[in-house]
Design a protein around this motif. Sequence first.
Motif, PDB file in Angstrom:
ATOM      1  N   ASP A  57      24.807  13.600  44.841  1.00 51.41           N
ATOM      2  CA  ASP A  57      25.775  14.432  44.116  1.00 51.41           C
ATOM      3  C   ASP A  57      25.701  14.212  42.610  1.00 51.41           C
ATOM      4  OD1 ASP A  57      26.805  15.651  46.373  1.00 51.41           O
ATOM      5  OD2 ASP A  57      28.303  14.086  46.696  1.00 51.41           O
ATOM      6  N   ASP A  58      25.494  12.962  42.205  1.00 47.72           N
ATOM      7  CA  ASP A  58      25.438  12.648  40.776  1.00 47.72           C
ATOM      8  C   ASP A  58      24.717  11.313  40.595  1.00 47.72           C
ATOM      9  OD1 ASP A  58      27.310  10.670  41.479  1.00 47.72           O
ATOM     10  OD2 ASP A  58      29.014  11.902  40.867  1.00 47.72           O
ATOM     11  N   TYR A  59      24.600  10.897  39.339  1.00 44.38           N
ATOM     12  CA  TYR A  59      23.874   9.663  39.049  1.00 44.38           C
ATOM     13  C   TYR A  59      24.665   8.427  39.472  1.00 44.38           C
ATOM     14  CZ  TYR A  59      20.320  12.315  36.672  1.00 44.38           C
ATOM     15  OH  TYR A  59      19.290  13.188  36.412  1.00 44.38           O
ATOM     16  N   TYR A  60      25.963   8.538  39.509  1.00 45.14           N
ATOM     17  CA  TYR A  60      26.763   7.418  39.997  1.00 45.14           C
ATOM     18  C   TYR A  60      26.408   7.123  41.449  1.00 45.14           C
ATOM     19  CZ  TYR A  60      30.740   4.534  41.321  1.00 45.14           C
ATOM     20  OH  TYR A  60      31.520   3.501  41.794  1.00 45.14           O
ATOM     21  N   GLU A  61      26.388   8.163  42.297  1.00 47.17           N
ATOM     22  CA  GLU A  61      26.070   7.968  43.711  1.00 47.17           C
ATOM     23  C   GLU A  61      24.641   7.459  43.878  1.00 47.17           C
ATOM     24  OE1 GLU A  61      26.131  10.384  47.981  1.00 47.17           O
ATOM     25  OE2 GLU A  61      25.847  11.483  46.096  1.00 47.17           O
ATOM     26  N   LEU A  62      23.701   8.048  43.133  1.00 54.04           N
ATOM     27  CA  LEU A  62      22.302   7.650  43.260  1.00 54.04           C
ATOM     28  C   LEU A  62      22.113   6.173  42.921  1.00 54.04           C
ATOM     29  CD1 LEU A  62      19.259   9.690  41.940  1.00 54.04           C
ATOM     30  CD2 LEU A  62      19.373   7.232  41.621  1.00 54.04           C
ATOM     31  N   LEU A  63      22.584   5.769  41.771  1.00 57.82           N
ATOM     32  CA  LEU A  63      22.322   4.410  41.301  1.00 57.82           C
ATOM     33  C   LEU A  63      23.120   3.358  42.057  1.00 57.82           C
ATOM     34  CD1 LEU A  63      22.067   5.309  37.537  1.00 57.82           C
ATOM     35  CD2 LEU A  63      20.227   4.335  38.916  1.00 57.82           C
ATOM     36  N   THR A  64      24.366   3.665  42.398  1.00 54.19           N
ATOM     37  CA  THR A  64      25.149   2.675  43.149  1.00 54.19           C
ATOM     38  C   THR A  64      24.620   2.520  44.574  1.00 54.19           C
ATOM     39  OG1 THR A  64      26.814   4.367  43.718  1.00 54.19           O
ATOM     40  CG2 THR A  64      27.252   2.963  41.799  1.00 54.19           C
ATOM     41  N   THR A  65      23.996   3.561  45.115  1.00 52.97           N
ATOM     42  CA  THR A  65      23.388   3.441  46.441  1.00 52.97           C
ATOM     43  C   THR A  65      22.268   2.405  46.421  1.00 52.97           C
ATOM     44  OG1 THR A  65      23.915   5.714  47.091  1.00 52.97           O
ATOM     45  CG2 THR A  65      22.080   4.647  48.226  1.00 52.97           C
ATOM     46  N   TYR A  66      21.371   2.516  45.448  1.00 53.91           N
ATOM     47  CA  TYR A  66      20.282   1.538  45.352  1.00 53.91           C
ATOM     48  C   TYR A  66      20.811   0.154  44.980  1.00 53.91           C
ATOM     49  CZ  TYR A  66      16.853   5.279  45.859  1.00 53.91           C
ATOM     50  OH  TYR A  66      16.092   6.310  46.367  1.00 53.91           O
ATOM     51  N   CYS A  67      21.844   0.122  44.139  1.00 52.28           N
ATOM     52  CA  CYS A  67      22.451  -1.168  43.797  1.00 52.28           C
ATOM     53  C   CYS A  67      22.985  -1.857  45.052  1.00 52.28           C
ATOM     54  CB  CYS A  67      23.596  -0.974  42.800  1.00 52.28           C
ATOM     55  SG  CYS A  67      23.072  -0.811  41.090  1.00 52.28           S
ATOM     56  N   ARG A  68      23.660  -1.103  45.915  1.00 53.37           N
ATOM     57  CA  ARG A  68      24.239  -1.687  47.126  1.00 53.37           C
ATOM     58  C   ARG A  68      23.154  -2.232  48.053  1.00 53.37           C
ATOM     59  NH1 ARG A  68      27.841   2.646  46.961  1.00 53.37           N
ATOM     60  NH2 ARG A  68      26.536   3.840  48.421  1.00 53.37           N
ATOM     61  N   ILE A  69      22.067  -1.480  48.190  1.00 54.61           N
ATOM     62  CA  ILE A  69      20.979  -1.921  49.063  1.00 54.61           C
ATOM     63  C   ILE A  69      20.390  -3.234  48.566  1.00 54.61           C
ATOM     64  CG2 ILE A  69      18.662  -1.365  49.895  1.00 54.61           C
ATOM     65  CD1 ILE A  69      19.493   1.610  49.799  1.00 54.61           C
ATOM     66  N   LEU A  70      20.112  -3.302  47.270  1.00 51.22           N
ATOM     67  CA  LEU A  70      19.509  -4.505  46.702  1.00 51.22           C
ATOM     68  C   LEU A  70      20.499  -5.671  46.673  1.00 51.22           C
ATOM     69  CD1 LEU A  70      17.631  -2.817  43.719  1.00 51.22           C
ATOM     70  CD2 LEU A  70      16.585  -3.711  45.814  1.00 51.22           C
ATOM     71  N   CYS A  71      21.728  -5.381  46.253  1.00 49.42           N
ATOM     72  CA  CYS A  71      22.729  -6.446  46.104  1.00 49.42           C
ATOM     73  C   CYS A  71      23.192  -7.003  47.440  1.00 49.42           C
ATOM     74  CB  CYS A  71      23.938  -5.939  45.327  1.00 49.42           C
ATOM     75  SG  CYS A  71      23.615  -5.623  43.597  1.00 49.42           S
ATOM     76  N   HIS A  72      23.175  -6.166  48.477  1.00 48.69           N
ATOM     77  CA  HIS A  72      23.603  -6.635  49.800  1.00 48.69           C
ATOM     78  C   HIS A  72      22.794  -7.853  50.234  1.00 48.69           C
ATOM     79  CE1 HIS A  72      24.911  -6.580  53.967  1.00 48.69           C
ATOM     80  NE2 HIS A  72      23.626  -6.586  54.334  1.00 48.69           N
ATOM     81  N   GLU A  73      21.489  -7.805  49.981  1.00 52.78           N
ATOM     82  CA  GLU A  73      20.639  -8.929  50.366  1.00 52.78           C
ATOM     83  C   GLU A  73      20.950 -10.166  49.524  1.00 52.78           C
ATOM     84  OE1 GLU A  73      18.945  -8.556  53.021  1.00 52.78           O
ATOM     85  OE2 GLU A  73      19.309  -6.396  53.138  1.00 52.78           O
ATOM     86  N   ALA A  74      21.168  -9.963  48.227  1.00 49.53           N
ATOM     87  CA  ALA A  74      21.494 -11.097  47.362  1.00 49.53           C
ATOM     88  C   ALA A  74      22.859 -11.680  47.698  1.00 49.53           C
ATOM     89  CB  ALA A  74      21.455 -10.654  45.901  1.00 49.53           C
ATOM     90  N   GLN A  75      23.807 -10.823  48.023  1.00 46.07           N
ATOM     91  CA  GLN A  75      25.149 -11.305  48.348  1.00 46.07           C
ATOM     92  C   GLN A  75      25.215 -11.983  49.705  1.00 46.07           C
ATOM     93  OE1 GLN A  75      27.265  -7.632  47.752  1.00 46.07           O
ATOM     94  NE2 GLN A  75      27.666  -8.045  45.574  1.00 46.07           N
TER      95      GLN A  75
END
Length: 392
Positions: free
Chosen positions: A116-134
């Motif tokens: 829908d927008d850049y917020y959704e795009l970037l936070t989606t990838y952030c969540r995928i990457l950060c989930h493993e680190a967290q």
Amino acid sequence: MSLPQINPSTDLKRLQNEGYEVTIIDSHIMISNIPYVNSQKQIKRGDLITPLNLNGGNILKPATHIAHFVGEYPCSSNGQKLLNIVNSQQRLTINNKLTPTFYLSSKPKHNGGKYDDYYELLTTYCRILCHEAQSIDENVTPKTFSPIMNKSNNISFNYVDTNSSRANISFLENKFYNQRIGIIGLGGTGSYILDLIAKTPVKEISLFDGDKFLQHNAFRSPGAPSLEELKLQKNKASRMSEIYSNMHKNITVCDEYLTEQNLNKVDGLSFIFISIDDNEAKKLIIDHLISKCISFIDVGISVSITEDQDLIGVSRTTLVTPNKKDHIDNRIPLVKSEENEYNSNIQISELNMLNASIAVIKWKQLFQFYKEHERSHNLTMDINELLIYNDE
């Protein structure tokens, strides 16, 4: 394209306001310091980059679902490569440099696989990457609220004004962009005026003062200078320029008193604040400003000791414009007067601060930042009553 230009885009503002480190470089948006896991099961930090979809300077919806990742190969918490989102390794030209990246691809299930927008795009990838680190450390986060450097040559600050964007008043701050402000006198009130003006995006701030910064000045100026600094006895204007140049890019200094020989230094300024207690020098300056049709505000404080051994007095803020100058003789003292307690250096920093605040609010009213019901040209505040009177 620079970060201040993202203001019309609510999704990019949301990223910034939530604490992500957002930068726009070469028509790409980048979020820095994203926690991820490498093949050694170590938590690292990398950058996410995706191209911006632009039209005439406007930011549109993302044209693609992809993102580039700068760092080591992103892995799961057990060190396995994230093959489900890493499509390939590529090199991306950013800021005229070839940067090795991992090409990430994760389509959303809605909108035909488009975000829908850049917020959704970037936070989606952030969540995928950060989930493993967290999974290794639950406290790591990409929301660092780190100060964002200003990479534009056209904006007045060394870092981005996130306060205005968070409050959605950046369009009001734009009213100050082309102004060149002068502050004559960097004592108590003048130094607080500078403190406030330095937080506005004016094009230039010119400081005028021939005095040294001495120990008594420390008690009626912003900040807390050290004893070692006081021993240096720096010029007031030069000292203030050193401090506020950390924030504002365009501060110039005249470290001498204004006289007939150098009054031309104020020519070309848009607006001037006068904060000096030498009435004869003030008359010379005001006559010159009037001849040059330069609007200004003059400030003053007068206090006295009562029989009860406390202080009473008034602070004054006088606005003069080319269209309204007939009140000068009645409101601004222009001849040498008897010394009062203020001239004897009574330390009253709260009055200096208040006098400066009223002066800056008056200036902002003049340029329609603040609403003004009725234009006032002379304001006096009675200190013991805490009332402000509009005298003109």
